[in-house]
Design a protein around this motif. Sequence first.
Motif, PDB file in Angstrom:
ATOM      1  N   ASP A  45      -6.830   7.513  -9.363  1.00 34.34           N
ATOM      2  CA  ASP A  45      -7.212   6.120  -9.621  1.00 34.34           C
ATOM      3  C   ASP A  45      -6.290   5.156 -10.165  1.00 34.34           C
ATOM      4  OD1 ASP A  45      -9.774   7.300  -8.586  1.00 34.34           O
ATOM      5  OD2 ASP A  45     -11.095   7.388 -11.103  1.00 34.34           O
TER       6      ASP A  45
ATOM      7  N   ASP B 192      -4.373   5.233   0.010  1.00 32.10           N
ATOM      8  CA  ASP B 192      -4.554   5.812  -1.267  1.00 32.10           C
ATOM      9  C   ASP B 192      -4.104   6.798  -2.042  1.00 32.10           C
ATOM     10  OD1 ASP B 192      -6.960   6.714  -2.738  1.00 32.10           O
ATOM     11  OD2 ASP B 192      -7.245   8.255  -1.999  1.00 32.10           O
ATOM     12  N   ARG B 193      -3.994   6.380  -3.246  1.00 32.54           N
ATOM     13  CA  ARG B 193      -3.257   7.456  -4.108  1.00 32.54           C
ATOM     14  C   ARG B 193      -3.436   8.845  -4.851  1.00 32.54           C
ATOM     15  NH1 ARG B 193       1.983   5.267  -4.836  1.00 32.54           N
ATOM     16  NH2 ARG B 193       2.412   8.329  -5.387  1.00 32.54           N
TER      17      ARG B 193
ATOM     18  N   TYR C 260     -14.605   3.712   1.175  1.00 32.23           N
ATOM     19  CA  TYR C 260     -13.458   2.830  -0.373  1.00 32.23           C
ATOM     20  C   TYR C 260     -13.466   1.887  -1.437  1.00 32.23           C
ATOM     21  CZ  TYR C 260     -13.324  -0.486   3.371  1.00 32.23           C
ATOM     22  OH  TYR C 260     -13.013  -1.419   4.366  1.00 32.23           O
TER      23      TYR C 260
ATOM     24  N   ASP D 290      -2.819   3.482  -7.070  1.00 35.46           N
ATOM     25  CA  ASP D 290      -3.398   2.180  -6.809  1.00 35.46           C
ATOM     26  C   ASP D 290      -4.449   1.021  -7.006  1.00 35.46           C
ATOM     27  OD1 ASP D 290      -5.718   3.632  -6.730  1.00 35.46           O
ATOM     28  OD2 ASP D 290      -4.943   4.935  -4.537  1.00 35.46           O
TER      29      ASP D 290
ATOM     30  N   ALA E 280      -8.151   1.820  -1.868  1.00 34.65           N
ATOM     31  CA  ALA E 280      -8.064   2.245  -2.595  1.00 34.65           C
ATOM     32  C   ALA E 280      -9.278   3.599  -2.721  1.00 34.65           C
ATOM     33  CB  ALA E 280      -8.009   1.913  -3.711  1.00 34.65           C
TER      34      ALA E 280
END
Length: 191
Positions: free
Chosen positions: A93, A89-90, A32, A96, A102
């Motif tokens: 890129d 996390d969304r 991450y 988040d 993220a």
Amino acid sequence: MPERRGVWLAVLLLGLALPWAAWADATLEVCYNYGCMAQAEVTFSEAQLQDLRGWLLMADGPAAERGILAQVLGQMYRWAGAQSPISVDRPGDFLDDGVYGAMDCIDHAETTTRFLHLLEDRGWLHFHRVAPIRRRTRWVVAQHFSAVVQQRQAEGEGPEFVMDTWFGEHGDPAVVLPLEDWLDGEGPNVS
């Protein structure tokens, strides 16, 4: 005769020990904070892994295995997110950007490939093998990475498919696309 009993006892004990070794908890690292700059150790319990095995055993062909694998990967991310910061996390890129935990496409490609190797190493992929991470480049600055599986077939190399978890919300099923379509830019728009 006593030697034979010793051999049979050893075979029996080995037979009893092997299933437990194959069903032990599994620990690996998830990436991450973009570019795999940070990693966290997560553990999947024996019970969780057996659930995944049960799902994968339902696959009766390559297409079914890819569909189930997409769901399995989503579940693995949910379990990993309960133990690490990646639950924030969304998709893509930018939703988040700057949030601790993220994941960019490199984080997703590395983590998803590790998940796939865990399943493959246990012998639970019957119609696919894990292939190397692939990169697509559109223009000079736009590149994207994804985990890939290759379909097994009797002769020659089978078709490849991306298993892309970067496109969805945390824990959503992976987006599965033929590699050639993905290389041509296919996939959900998350910008």
